[in-house]
Design a protein around this motif. Structure first.
Motif, PDB file in Angstrom:
ATOM      1  N   LEU A  84       0.859  -1.177   0.000  1.00  0.00           N
ATOM      2  CA  LEU A  84       0.000   0.000   0.000  1.00  0.00           C
ATOM      3  C   LEU A  84       0.895   1.226   0.000  1.00  0.00           C
ATOM      4  O   LEU A  84       1.900   1.275   0.725  1.00  0.00           O
ATOM      5  N   VAL A  85       0.563   2.204  -0.806  1.00  0.00           N
ATOM      6  CA  VAL A  85       1.382   3.392  -0.941  1.00  0.00           C
ATOM      7  C   VAL A  85       0.501   4.630  -0.937  1.00  0.00           C
ATOM      8  O   VAL A  85      -0.603   4.626  -1.501  1.00  0.00           O
ATOM      9  N   ARG A  86       0.966   5.692  -0.271  1.00  0.00           N
ATOM     10  CA  ARG A  86       0.256   6.967  -0.313  1.00  0.00           C
ATOM     11  C   ARG A  86       0.726   7.698  -1.562  1.00  0.00           C
ATOM     12  O   ARG A  86       1.853   8.201  -1.625  1.00  0.00           O
ATOM     13  N   SER A  87      -0.130   7.750  -2.565  1.00  0.00           N
ATOM     14  CA  SER A  87       0.261   8.347  -3.847  1.00  0.00           C
ATOM     15  C   SER A  87       0.146   9.866  -3.835  1.00  0.00           C
ATOM     16  O   SER A  87       0.836  10.544  -4.586  1.00  0.00           O
ATOM     17  N   ASP A  88      -0.752  10.395  -3.016  1.00  0.00           N
ATOM     18  CA  ASP A  88      -0.778  11.837  -2.755  1.00  0.00           C
ATOM     19  C   ASP A  88      -1.382  12.023  -1.371  1.00  0.00           C
ATOM     20  O   ASP A  88      -1.710  11.052  -0.679  1.00  0.00           O
ATOM     21  N   ALA A  89      -1.524  13.268  -0.950  1.00  0.00           N
ATOM     22  CA  ALA A  89      -1.950  13.532   0.426  1.00  0.00           C
ATOM     23  C   ALA A  89      -3.286  12.895   0.766  1.00  0.00           C
ATOM     24  O   ALA A  89      -3.533  12.538   1.922  1.00  0.00           O
ATOM     25  N   ASP A  90      -4.142  12.694  -0.239  1.00  0.00           N
ATOM     26  CA  ASP A  90      -5.498  12.211   0.023  1.00  0.00           C
ATOM     27  C   ASP A  90      -5.781  10.829  -0.552  1.00  0.00           C
ATOM     28  O   ASP A  90      -6.915  10.358  -0.471  1.00  0.00           O
ATOM     29  N   THR A  91      -4.765  10.168  -1.129  1.00  0.00           N
ATOM     30  CA  THR A  91      -5.019   8.924  -1.855  1.00  0.00           C
ATOM     31  C   THR A  91      -4.050   7.829  -1.433  1.00  0.00           C
ATOM     32  O   THR A  91      -2.836   8.057  -1.371  1.00  0.00           O
ATOM     33  N   ILE A  92      -4.602   6.661  -1.148  1.00  0.00           N
ATOM     34  CA  ILE A  92      -3.798   5.468  -0.874  1.00  0.00           C
ATOM     35  C   ILE A  92      -4.163   4.421  -1.906  1.00  0.00           C
ATOM     36  O   ILE A  92      -5.346   4.178  -2.183  1.00  0.00           O
ATOM     37  N   LYS A  93      -3.159   3.790  -2.479  1.00  0.00           N
ATOM     38  CA  LYS A  93      -3.345   2.745  -3.481  1.00  0.00           C
ATOM     39  C   LYS A  93      -2.841   1.414  -2.930  1.00  0.00           C
ATOM     40  O   LYS A  93      -1.916   1.365  -2.112  1.00  0.00           O
ATOM     41  N   ALA A  94      -3.447   0.336  -3.403  1.00  0.00           N
ATOM     42  CA  ALA A  94      -3.007  -1.010  -3.038  1.00  0.00           C
ATOM     43  C   ALA A  94      -2.680  -1.786  -4.309  1.00  0.00           C
ATOM     44  O   ALA A  94      -3.479  -1.798  -5.253  1.00  0.00           O
ATOM     45  N   TYR A  95      -1.505  -2.425  -4.328  1.00  0.00           N
ATOM     46  CA  TYR A  95      -1.055  -3.176  -5.505  1.00  0.00           C
ATOM     47  C   TYR A  95      -0.587  -4.567  -5.093  1.00  0.00           C
ATOM     48  O   TYR A  95      -0.023  -4.746  -3.993  1.00  0.00           O
ATOM     49  N   HIS A  96      -0.794  -5.524  -5.998  1.00  0.00           N
ATOM     50  CA  HIS A  96      -0.166  -6.829  -5.815  1.00  0.00           C
ATOM     51  C   HIS A  96       1.336  -6.631  -5.794  1.00  0.00           C
ATOM     52  O   HIS A  96       1.901  -5.923  -6.641  1.00  0.00           O
ATOM     53  N   ASN A  97       1.985  -7.272  -4.851  1.00  0.00           N
ATOM     54  CA  ASN A  97       3.416  -7.054  -4.619  1.00  0.00           C
ATOM     55  C   ASN A  97       4.247  -7.979  -5.509  1.00  0.00           C
ATOM     56  O   ASN A  97       4.854  -8.947  -5.049  1.00  0.00           O
ATOM     57  N   VAL A  98       4.255  -7.651  -6.807  1.00  0.00           N
ATOM     58  CA  VAL A  98       4.973  -8.522  -7.751  1.00  0.00           C
ATOM     59  C   VAL A  98       5.387  -7.703  -8.972  1.00  0.00           C
ATOM     60  O   VAL A  98       4.613  -6.887  -9.485  1.00  0.00           O
ATOM     61  N   CYS A  99       6.595  -7.941  -9.423  1.00  0.00           N
ATOM     62  CA  CYS A  99       7.049  -7.362 -10.688  1.00  0.00           C
ATOM     63  C   CYS A  99       6.565  -8.253 -11.824  1.00  0.00           C
ATOM     64  O   CYS A  99       6.789  -9.470 -11.799  1.00  0.00           O
ATOM     65  N   PRO A 100       5.895  -7.705 -12.829  1.00  0.00           N
ATOM     66  CA  PRO A 100       5.353  -8.530 -13.919  1.00  0.00           C
ATOM     67  C   PRO A 100       6.427  -9.099 -14.837  1.00  0.00           C
ATOM     68  O   PRO A 100       6.110  -9.887 -15.723  1.00  0.00           O
ATOM     69  N   HIS A 101       7.690  -8.738 -14.634  1.00  0.00           N
ATOM     70  CA  HIS A 101       8.771  -9.273 -15.466  1.00  0.00           C
ATOM     71  C   HIS A 101       9.113 -10.699 -15.059  1.00  0.00           C
ATOM     72  O   HIS A 101       8.829 -11.653 -15.783  1.00  0.00           O
ATOM     73  N   ARG A 102       9.672 -10.874 -13.857  1.00  0.00           N
ATOM     74  CA  ARG A 102      10.082 -12.203 -13.415  1.00  0.00           C
ATOM     75  C   ARG A 102       9.501 -12.577 -12.046  1.00  0.00           C
ATOM     76  O   ARG A 102       9.922 -13.567 -11.450  1.00  0.00           O
ATOM     77  N   GLY A 103       8.559 -11.776 -11.550  1.00  0.00           N
ATOM     78  CA  GLY A 103       7.858 -12.155 -10.325  1.00  0.00           C
ATOM     79  C   GLY A 103       8.473 -11.664  -9.033  1.00  0.00           C
ATOM     80  O   GLY A 103       8.015 -12.050  -7.956  1.00  0.00           O
ATOM     81  N   THR A 104       9.471 -10.814  -9.085  1.00  0.00           N
ATOM     82  CA  THR A 104      10.114 -10.335  -7.868  1.00  0.00           C
ATOM     83  C   THR A 104       9.140  -9.509  -7.018  1.00  0.00           C
ATOM     84  O   THR A 104       8.416  -8.665  -7.547  1.00  0.00           O
ATOM     85  N   ALA A 105       9.138  -9.754  -5.707  1.00  0.00           N
ATOM     86  CA  ALA A 105       8.367  -8.898  -4.802  1.00  0.00           C
ATOM     87  C   ALA A 105       9.003  -7.520  -4.773  1.00  0.00           C
ATOM     88  O   ALA A 105      10.213  -7.381  -4.568  1.00  0.00           O
ATOM     89  N   LEU A 106       8.212  -6.503  -4.965  1.00  0.00           N
ATOM     90  CA  LEU A 106       8.742  -5.148  -5.087  1.00  0.00           C
ATOM     91  C   LEU A 106       9.020  -4.491  -3.743  1.00  0.00           C
ATOM     92  O   LEU A 106       9.818  -3.553  -3.658  1.00  0.00           O
ATOM     93  N   THR A 107       8.353  -4.938  -2.677  1.00  0.00           N
ATOM     94  CA  THR A 107       8.561  -4.342  -1.356  1.00  0.00           C
ATOM     95  C   THR A 107       8.729  -5.411  -0.300  1.00  0.00           C
ATOM     96  O   THR A 107       8.268  -6.549  -0.451  1.00  0.00           O
ATOM     97  N   GLU A 108       9.385  -5.023   0.777  1.00  0.00           N
ATOM     98  CA  GLU A 108       9.440  -5.797   2.015  1.00  0.00           C
ATOM     99  C   GLU A 108       9.266  -4.816   3.164  1.00  0.00           C
ATOM    100  O   GLU A 108       9.865  -3.740   3.155  1.00  0.00           O
ATOM    101  N   GLY A 109       8.456  -5.165   4.131  1.00  0.00           N
ATOM    102  CA  GLY A 109       8.272  -4.290   5.272  1.00  0.00           C
ATOM    103  C   GLY A 109       7.668  -2.956   4.892  1.00  0.00           C
ATOM    104  O   GLY A 109       6.725  -2.881   4.108  1.00  0.00           O
ATOM    105  N   ALA A 110       8.224  -1.885   5.436  1.00  0.00           N
ATOM    106  CA  ALA A 110       7.716  -0.540   5.184  1.00  0.00           C
ATOM    107  C   ALA A 110       8.872   0.384   4.854  1.00  0.00           C
ATOM    108  O   ALA A 110      10.026   0.110   5.175  1.00  0.00           O
ATOM    109  N   GLY A 111       8.553   1.488   4.203  1.00  0.00           N
ATOM    110  CA  GLY A 111       9.579   2.452   3.837  1.00  0.00           C
ATOM    111  C   GLY A 111       8.988   3.575   3.025  1.00  0.00           C
ATOM    112  O   GLY A 111       7.775   3.853   3.099  1.00  0.00           O
ATOM    113  N   THR A 112       9.812   4.205   2.215  1.00  0.00           N
ATOM    114  CA  THR A 112       9.389   5.310   1.360  1.00  0.00           C
ATOM    115  C   THR A 112      10.000   5.134  -0.017  1.00  0.00           C
ATOM    116  O   THR A 112      11.194   4.835  -0.137  1.00  0.00           O
TER     117      THR A 112
END
Length: 475
Positions: A84-112
């Protein structure tokens, strides 16, 4: 939701069932109890992943995990991972955690995401927080040079922000969220749950099925035996050498229970709430202010959530200051709200029904529990272990509304490695969680076929299982 080898077996069984009577006996929800297979069978856990978690609205995060633009956090349920990512001050988006190239998980834990760039650590493909692809290394080598950004856009999930939580749904056409949350919306709104902010948050591994773990908190019936320091007279009766007759002063006699549509429920104090003046049961041979404050201090020392030290300190200021035409409960509420107003701190709506919810619980199906108080709330979220039906993850959030001038901290989880350690887990949750391993062990006994449920005190448990069946038995 899982690639387990049991999939084909469970899929065939669940599609053939259609209705409860065709299920194995070990999986049935009964009129007065629950068959034990629902807590110990791996096949049943797999069915939950396939037909419950893949279809139900679930709290994936709290908004204070991602307070700033480009902040992200990762949510996992079973073998599925979402970020889940805050895309702007008022919007949060949720995405499947996968790169469509070879399946790598794009995130672990939390961060920026620096500069709002989501970059795959394997080959450097890049997206923005709206899910649009901006870079493919050696694009000409893919799809005869015709691979376009739309082909590899991040896959978005249904996402709703409500009451300080981010709810997601894996289904592309789920039950409308407003319809799902409607039975408890007014309670959450009037309790001002959406204004609660991070105080502390712990993730605790427990040796029990996820349902066992949360059902321990669906009733007040357990308090005298599990928390004897909170009901000393009742505990003395229960643990005495002999039991004669019936003890009439159990606090659970004062607890009211409601079940709602969509599997939600609540319990509350009703007119027995000490915040509405009923403090006699705390005041035997003791000043009423001291009696009430001493009991609330047990909650501060035993939980540091729901009731906080500042609340007790305010209560103690009333000693010797109760007007003759008032009562302790009313005066305590008055000073709490006066203090909050001075600090511009949001508080619950001041109505008898909302006062009766202080010290109660709201259950949001399937796995979120909110225990509100005077501008505070302790929150539980319980998730199944992805590989072991006998284990789960129990999370405790201590939250509170904050004065207007107070800084807002980003919520960061503390992972507990020893649930029995008093330096990591407070006494009251330690007492509760201490029962869970025993329950899960007992459910494997060959001598037990079902658990029995009290028709009133444990009605929320039955309601939860009945709602689960509407998902699990769906075609």
């Amino acid at each position: 939701m899982s690639g387990s080898s049991q999939n084909s077996k469970v899929t065939a069984l669940s599609s053939a069932s259609g209705s409860g009577p065709d299920w194995p006996e070990r999986w049935k929800t009964l009129e007065h109890g629950i068959r034990v297979g629902r807590y110990v069978d791996e096949d049943f856990a797999q069915l939950e992943y396939d037909k419950l978690w893949s279809k139900v609205w679930q709290a994936a995060a709290r908004v204070d995990e991602i307070p700033a633009v480009n902040d992200f956090t990762t949510y996992e349920i079973g073998d599925q991972s979402v970020f889940l990512v805050r895309s702007d001050a008022d919007t949060i988006k949720a995405y499947h955690n996968v790169c469509p190239h070879r399946g790598t998980a794009l995130t672990e834990g939390a961060g920026t995401f620096d500069h709002g760039n989501i970059i795959c650590p394997f080959h450097g493909w890049r997206w923005d927080t709206e899910g649009a692809n901006h870079y493919i290394l050696a694009r000409e080598e893919f799809k005869n040079g015709e691979l376009c950004a739309a082909d590899v856009a991040l896959k978005e999930l249904q996402c709703e922000v409500y009451a300080g939580f981010v709810f997601i749904n894996f289904d592309s056409d789920p039950q409308p969220f407003d319809e799902f949350i409607a039975p408890v919306r007014e309670l959450c709104d009037d309790l001002n749950i959406g204004e609660m902010r991070h105080y502390w948050w712990k993730s605790i591994p427990v040796d029990s099925n996820w349902k066992v773990a949360q059902e321990a908190f669906f009733e007040g019936y357990h308090v005298p035996a599990t928390h004897p320091q909170l009901e000393t007279a009742a505990a003395d009766f229960i643990y005495g050498e002999k039991i004669e007759g019936e003890f009439e002063e159990y606090n659970h006699h004062n607890v009211a229970y409601d079940t709602f549509d969509n599997g939600h429920g609540r319990f509350y104090a009703g007119k027995a709430s000490n915040y509405q003046g009923n403090v006699k049961r705390f005041a035997i041979n003791k000043d009423p202010v001291d009696a009430m404050a001493d009991r609330l201090q047990l909650l501060v020392d035993g939980m540091d959530a729901q009731v906080l030290q500042a609340d007790v300190d305010l209560l103690r200021t009333l000693k010797g200051n109760i007007p003759e035409d008032s009562n302790l409960g009313a005066e305590y509420v008055r000073v709490l709200y006066a203090d909050a107003a001075e600090k511009e701190r949001p508080m619950p709506k001041l109505t008898p029904e909302i006062l009766s919810m202080w010290g109660g619980m709201i259950f949001i199906f399937p796995n979120l529990l909110i225990l509100p108080q005077a501008g505070n709330a302790m929150i539980y979220r319980v998730r199944p272990h992805p590989e072991d039906v006998n284990r789960s993850t129990f999370e405790i959030y201590s939250t509170r509304t904050l004065p207007a001038a107070a800084p807002r901290e980003r919520a960061v989880v503390e992972v507990v490695d020893n649930p029995d350690d008093p330096d990591q887990v407070y006494l009251i949750p330690r007492q509760d969680l201490g029962n869970l391993k025993r329950i899960q062990k007992g459910l494997h006994s060959r001598s037990i076929r079902q658990v029995w449920l009290a028709s009133y005190n444990e009605k929320i448990i039955l309601g939860m299982h009945q709602e689960m069946d509407t998902y699990l038995q769906a075609e």
